[in-house]
Enzyme design. Structure first.
Site, short mmCIF file in Angstrom:
data_model
loop_
_atom_site.label_atom_id
_atom_site.label_comp_id
_atom_site.label_asym_id
_atom_site.label_seq_id
_atom_site.Cartn_x
_atom_site.Cartn_y
_atom_site.Cartn_z
N LEU A 114 0.86 -1.17 0.00
CA LEU A 114 0.00 0.00 0.00
C LEU A 114 0.91 1.22 0.00
O LEU A 114 1.93 1.24 0.69
CB LEU A 114 -0.91 0.04 1.23
CG LEU A 114 -2.08 -0.96 1.28
CD1 LEU A 114 -2.81 -0.84 2.62
CD2 LEU A 114 -3.04 -0.74 0.13
N ASP A 115 0.52 2.26 -0.75
CA ASP A 115 1.31 3.48 -0.76
C ASP A 115 1.42 4.05 0.64
O ASP A 115 0.57 3.80 1.51
CB ASP A 115 0.66 4.54 -1.67
CG ASP A 115 0.53 4.05 -3.10
OD1 ASP A 115 1.39 3.26 -3.52
OD2 ASP A 115 -0.42 4.47 -3.77
N SER A 116 2.44 4.85 0.85
CA SER A 116 2.62 5.49 2.15
C SER A 116 1.41 6.32 2.55
O SER A 116 1.01 6.35 3.72
CB SER A 116 3.87 6.39 2.11
OG SER A 116 3.99 7.13 3.31
#
Length: 263
Positions: A114-116
């Protein structure tokens, strides 16, 4: 090695004993499940109570749901907060997943990323085979997100998302999308897709003129985040684990058949 251990190794272990050790049910109830024809070993229904299996090599299902026979495997659901990168070692020194995995004796790693700046459901495990299947883009595990996007999302934008959006790496369409609410100057949207492309949800909404402000992954395959709080973790329930294992085995077997047909 004891005589009993040597016998178990040579002849296998009784199926009901393996099922009980795996937490399926007590040995007595496991025997009832076997007798009722609700248990399969390597795809074949087993009804004889004396059947012995190899817990390492054989695959068992109960009522069509896969059973994990290896007690050393662990499966943990994390509600990843924003600001955490989906890696166990970040070369830039940013907060990473070790703050969650370090509390476990097992060496856990994340299934996909998952993206930051994206929060939500992330599966952690030490099961490399399952992780490979579920994370590989070619298998296309279904994922559901809730996005807060800028502006009022018109019907035409929803239609474009469904029919396909032209991105730099090709056309991509959502499986399902629906508006679930609104806020001043923004729209809440639930979107489901199979793609594993990098930042694909954000790029799709950018393409239709509604940049994502907040993004949460609520579902990953058969798993649902439910009421799990941000930053909280829990082991998968037996039902959830069975669903995940069943999905991974099915996807893996289909890929194996496809490779054989292509040879």
């Amino acid at each position: 090695m004891s005589a009993e251990a040597g016998q178990a190794s040579a002849e296998g272990v009784r199926l009901q004993k393996v099922m009980a050790a795996a937490g399926v049910a007590s040995r007595r109830v496991s025997e009832e499940l076997i007798g009722a024809g609700r248990v399969t070993v390597n795809g074949h229904v087993v009804t004889e109570l004396g059947r012995r299996i190899d817990p390492v090599a054989d695959r068992v299902t109960v009522d069509g749901s896969a059973v994990q026979l290896d007690p050393t495997r662990r499966y943990v659901m994390l509600n990843k907060p924003t600001g955490i990168v989906s890696t166990l070692r970040d070369e830039q020194g940013r907060p990473d997943l070790t703050r969650f995995t370090d509390r476990y004796e097992e060496r856990l790693f994340n299934v996909g990323r998952l993206d930051s700046d994206t929060s939500g459901l992330l599966l952690l495990t030490n099961d490399g085979e399952l992780a490979h299947v579920l994370a590989h883009p070619s298998f296309g595990v279904e994922k559901t997100y809730v996005a807060l996007v800028g502006g009022r999302l018109a019907a035409s934008a929803l239609a474009t998302l469904r029919s396909g959006v032209e991105l730099a790496d090709g056309v991509i369409a959502v499986d399902r999308v629906r508006v679930t609410g609104s806020r001043p100057g923004a729209t809440l949207v639930e979107v489901t897709l199979h793609s594993g492309r990098n930042r694909v949800v954000r790029r799709m909404f950018d393409a239709v003129g509604h940049p994502v402000r907040e993004l949460v992954r609520r579902r990953f395959g058969p798993l649902n985040l439910g009421p799990l709080g941000t930053g909280a973790m829990r082991d998968l329930t037996p039902k959830e684990l069975g669903s995940v294992l069943t999905l991974a085995r099915r996807e893996g077997e289909e890929a194996h058949l496809a490779r054989r047909e292509g040879e």
